[in-house]
Design a protein around this motif. Structure first.
Motif, PDB file in Angstrom:
ATOM      1  N   PRO A 167     -12.309   4.317  -3.861  1.00  0.00           N
ATOM      2  CA  PRO A 167     -11.010   3.622  -3.851  1.00  0.00           C
ATOM      3  C   PRO A 167      -9.834   4.544  -3.529  1.00  0.00           C
ATOM      4  N   VAL A 168      -9.978   5.831  -3.801  1.00  0.00           N
ATOM      5  CA  VAL A 168      -8.864   6.761  -3.547  1.00  0.00           C
ATOM      6  C   VAL A 168      -9.168   7.631  -2.321  1.00  0.00           C
ATOM      7  N   GLY A 169     -10.275   8.371  -2.376  1.00  0.00           N
ATOM      8  CA  GLY A 169     -10.617   9.303  -1.306  1.00  0.00           C
ATOM      9  C   GLY A 169     -10.732   8.627   0.048  1.00  0.00           C
ATOM     10  N   VAL A 170     -11.207   7.373   0.069  1.00  0.00           N
ATOM     11  CA  VAL A 170     -11.328   6.635   1.329  1.00  0.00           C
ATOM     12  C   VAL A 170     -10.210   5.594   1.470  1.00  0.00           C
ATOM     13  N   MET A 171     -10.115   4.672   0.515  1.00  0.00           N
ATOM     14  CA  MET A 171      -9.225   3.512   0.695  1.00  0.00           C
ATOM     15  C   MET A 171      -7.739   3.880   0.711  1.00  0.00           C
ATOM     16  N   VAL A 172      -7.354   4.906  -0.038  1.00  0.00           N
ATOM     17  CA  VAL A 172      -5.944   5.310  -0.039  1.00  0.00           C
ATOM     18  C   VAL A 172      -5.700   6.442   0.960  1.00  0.00           C
ATOM     19  N   GLN A 173      -6.611   7.415   0.982  1.00  0.00           N
ATOM     20  CA  GLN A 173      -6.311   8.639   1.727  1.00  0.00           C
ATOM     21  C   GLN A 173      -6.813   8.658   3.166  1.00  0.00           C
ATOM     22  N   GLU A 174      -7.771   7.802   3.508  1.00  0.00           N
ATOM     23  CA  GLU A 174      -8.325   7.830   4.869  1.00  0.00           C
ATOM     24  C   GLU A 174      -7.507   6.973   5.831  1.00  0.00           C
ATOM     25  N   THR A 175      -7.804   7.152   7.118  1.00  0.00           N
ATOM     26  CA  THR A 175      -7.249   6.271   8.155  1.00  0.00           C
ATOM     27  C   THR A 175      -8.130   5.025   8.227  1.00  0.00           C
ATOM     28  N   PRO A 176      -7.672   3.946   8.895  1.00  0.00           N
ATOM     29  CA  PRO A 176      -8.533   2.776   9.066  1.00  0.00           C
ATOM     30  C   PRO A 176      -9.883   3.130   9.703  1.00  0.00           C
ATOM     31  N   ASP A 177      -9.892   4.071  10.634  1.00  0.00           N
ATOM     32  CA  ASP A 177     -11.164   4.497  11.237  1.00  0.00           C
ATOM     33  C   ASP A 177     -12.085   5.120  10.204  1.00  0.00           C
ATOM     34  N   GLY A 178     -11.497   5.925   9.334  1.00  0.00           N
ATOM     35  CA  GLY A 178     -12.272   6.548   8.264  1.00  0.00           C
ATOM     36  C   GLY A 178     -12.846   5.497   7.325  1.00  0.00           C
ATOM     37  N   GLU A 224      -3.569  -1.733   6.106  1.00  0.00           N
ATOM     38  CA  GLU A 224      -4.424  -1.587   7.293  1.00  0.00           C
ATOM     39  C   GLU A 224      -5.810  -1.079   6.889  1.00  0.00           C
ATOM     40  N   ASN A 225      -5.889  -0.357   5.759  1.00  0.00           N
ATOM     41  CA  ASN A 225      -7.192   0.095   5.287  1.00  0.00           C
ATOM     42  C   ASN A 225      -7.991  -1.047   4.663  1.00  0.00           C
ATOM     43  N   ILE A 226      -7.308  -1.953   3.970  1.00  0.00           N
ATOM     44  CA  ILE A 226      -8.008  -3.117   3.400  1.00  0.00           C
ATOM     45  C   ILE A 226      -8.473  -4.017   4.551  1.00  0.00           C
ATOM     46  N   ASP A 227      -7.614  -4.175   5.572  1.00  0.00           N
ATOM     47  CA  ASP A 227      -8.016  -4.953   6.758  1.00  0.00           C
ATOM     48  C   ASP A 227      -9.270  -4.355   7.394  1.00  0.00           C
ATOM     49  N   ALA A 228      -9.273  -3.021   7.537  1.00  0.00           N
ATOM     50  CA  ALA A 228     -10.422  -2.347   8.161  1.00  0.00           C
ATOM     51  C   ALA A 228     -11.679  -2.557   7.328  1.00  0.00           C
ATOM     52  N   PHE A 229     -11.530  -2.511   6.016  1.00  0.00           N
ATOM     53  CA  PHE A 229     -12.652  -2.725   5.095  1.00  0.00           C
ATOM     54  C   PHE A 229     -13.240  -4.126   5.288  1.00  0.00           C
TER      55      PHE A 229
END
Lengths: 212, 408
Positions: free
Chosen positions: B353-364, B397-402
């Motif tokens: 939830p943090v390392g990916v969903m908050v800190q990553e880009t949508p591609d990540g 944009e990260n939730i959209d990517a998910f």
């Protein structure tokens, strides 16, 4: 010759009263405080730390072992202070501002004390200014910051900035940890070290000052 | 009784349920604190999340302080982070007595949660989820987590007494949430992460099993006793006997509410369509009819057990609690967990939830979701989710990517 095996076993099983008695008995038999510290307390805590790393024991066992270690340490402390035994190093530690969670911070503290470090615990909800004051007055080798909440992580960065502003950043190695903290975040905010769990924190610290 | 695995099978595709809650406050321009105190706003935040991201189920905001607050412990409510309990006063069984005179359901914030769930029931056509704290974690708030941990070794009777009392509180609240319309209830038990498998069975698993049985009226998914000491489980039940009288009263109350809710649900299944109301329709052409089987049997919510952190060593023990689903955090190797778990128990997780969903880009985010989906491809009992509740500031944009990668 005092046999440390029983004392170590008592510590590993968290028998605080027994560890205290063994420490007193060893002193009475003429064993030096430093030897009791190293052979009886630190050696046993190292065993507990190793078992913790391998999932052979869990947090409750580590906590009661640490409590037993403190019981022994209380007996030795006045003598150690008198003899001026050299510590492995000094750590100032606290949970960052806005965060009241202390179990992770306490585990790290115990691991450092168990490894022969002097630890100054600032508690929880520690502001950047308070960390800076402690670094200035205590002159530690390491500053440890812990956070459980994602929203309190930025306070780690603020503290590092505050250390820079105070001209103290190069005087101390900064270690960070806690559930939401990653090694990526640690390097982004300019921390020197990151430990994913309490048992590896001491190794990370030792690595940082290797060859110093 | 509906089971989570049935819902997964009916859907015919991977269900995607990120643990959204806090980011909803961004959509209503409100603080988390406002949502905690205002059930209409809380429901609005969740409904807007459903409209914006179309998850396959919607949970309200995660909060580990509601029950402790209802018992009178001091709670700090920051504007944009989860509330924190500030004091942990219980040191003995005698200290518990002061808490026994309170009915947690009388508390204003507990009522606010129940009301938020009632409103979600009126407005959402996806399954609705609520949270209740786990008895061991509530015991940790009463005693302090370190004190509780040590007492599992030094004073087991105290731990059984406190956890037993806490189980009763959790049952009351969970039943009320079910009566208010919760299709799923996730039991939040983060403090149990530090227990050994054996200690988990004795001090936590046995009580979770009791909680699930009390709320669903069914011993749960698996017939097996907890993997550890059976006597521990018996003790656990015995430990709760003291609070039995209140539980009995509670049962009657909850049953009345249950009947009432059952009637309401019955009329819905007779053709009244649920929509998201003011914020527009959350109905989607591609939405599987996964709310369907729930309506026929309205009062037995599906029970999910959530534990934060690395619970790799507890997967089997968590399955033995009778939970329908396990929500596991990002440090857990899901393929390994799937090999160990009962195939009828659904694994829910576990993008960081943090390392990916908050800190990553949508591609990540897309890469992390794809890697997890590929790894879990052989397993039917899986719902794509996040390892824990998403922080308030999670980029949309990260939730959209998910969601997009999860639905590919």
């Amino acid at each position: 010759m005092f046999d440390f095996a029983e004392m170590k076993a008592a510590l590993e099983h968290g028998k605080a009263a027994q560890v205290k008695e063994f420490a007193e008995k060893a002193l009475a038999e003429g064993v030096g405080a430093e030897e009791i510290l190293n052979e009886g307390l630190i050696a046993a805590m190292a065993v507990v730390g190793e078992k913790f790393k391998k999932n052979e024991v869990y947090v409750p066992e580590v906590l009661v072992a640490a409590r037993a270690m403190y019981a022994g340490l209380d007996v030795l402390r006045p003598l150690l202070a008198k003899s001026g035994v050299k510590k492995a190093g000094k750590l100032v530690i606290g949970t960052v501002k806005g965060d009241l969670h202390d179990i992770g911070k306490n585990l790290v503290k115990m691991m450092f004390e168990g490894a022969g470090y002097e630890v100054v615990d600032l508690g929880t909800d520690v502001s950047p200014a308070k960390f800076v004051d402690a670094v200035r007055s205590e002159r530690p080798d390491f500053l440890g910051m812990s956070a459980l909440l994602t929203t309190t992580m930025p306070s780690m960065k603020s503290t590092i900035e505050a250390l820079k502003d105070a001209g103290l950043r190069n005087h101390v190695k900064v270690l960070v940890g806690g559930a939401p903290v990653t090694s990526k975040y640690a390097s982004e905010i300019g921390a020197d070290g990151y430990a994913p769990d309490a048992s590896s924190a001491v190794d990370v610290a030792k690595e940082l000052v290797k060859g110093k | 009784m509906p089971r989570l695995i049935d819902l997964v099978r009916i859907a015919g595709r991977r269900l995607v349920v990120p643990l959204l809650g806090y980011p909803g406050a961004q959509l209503t321009c409100s603080s988390l604190k406002q949502n905690e105190f205002n059930p209409v706003l809380h429901c609005e935040s969740i409904c807007r999340l459903v409209d914006r991201f179309s998850p396959d189920a919607a949970f309200f905001m995660m909060d580990l302080s509601v029950e402790a607050g209802a018992l009178g412990l001091p709670v700090r409510y920051p504007l944009y982070e989860s509330p924190t309990v500030e004091e942990h006063p219980v040191r003995s069984l005698a200290d518990l007595e002061a808490f026994k005179v309170l009915d947690p359901l009388d508390d204003a914030l507990v009522q606010a949660r129940i009301r938020a769930m009632e409103l979600m029931k009126e407005r959402l056509d996806v399954p609705r989820g609520g949270y209740v704290i786990g008895p061991f974690t509530l015991a940790g708030l009463l005693m302090g987590a370190s004190e509780l941990a040590m007492a599992t070794i030094t004073d087991p009777d105290l731990v059984h007494g406190v956890v037993g009392f806490c189980t009763d509180v959790c049952v009351r609240y969970a039943r009320a949430l079910a009566a208010a319309g919760a299709d799923m209830i996730a039991i939040l038990e983060p403090t149990a992460t530090f227990l050994s498998p054996q200690a988990f069975d004795t001090f936590c698993g046995a009580y979770i099993r009791g909680l699930i049985t009390e709320v669903t009226g069914n011993p749960g998914m698996t017939g097996a006793a907890p993997a550890g000491d059976v006597a521990g489980g018996t003790d656990a039940t015995g430990g709760r006997a003291g609070a039995g009288a209140r539980t009995a009263t509670g049962t009657t109350d909850a049953a009345d509410k249950a009947d009432a809710a059952g009637v309401r649900n019955g009329s819905e299944s007779a053709g009244i369509e649920r929509t998201t109301g003011a914020t527009g329709s959350a109905s989607r052409a591609n939405a599987p009819d996964i709310a369907g089987p729930r309506r026929a049997d309205a009062m037995t919510p599906m029970m999910i057990l959530h534990i934060c952190g690395d619970t790799s060593h507890l997967v089997r023990n968590m399955c033995a609690t009778g939970a329908h689903g396990l929500s596991l955090d990002s440090p857990v190797d899901f393929a390994r967990a799937a090999r160990e778990a009962d195939p009828e128990v659904v694994l829910i997780g576990n993008v960081d939830p943090v390392g990916v969903m908050v800190q990553e880009t949508p591609d990540g985010v897309r890469r992390a979701v794809r890697a997890l989906l590929d790894m879990m491809e052989p397993y039917e009992n899986f719902i794509l989710s996040t390892g824990c509740d998403l922080p308030y500031e999670t980029p949309f944009e990260n939730i959209d990517a998910f969601m997009k990668e999860g639905r590919l």
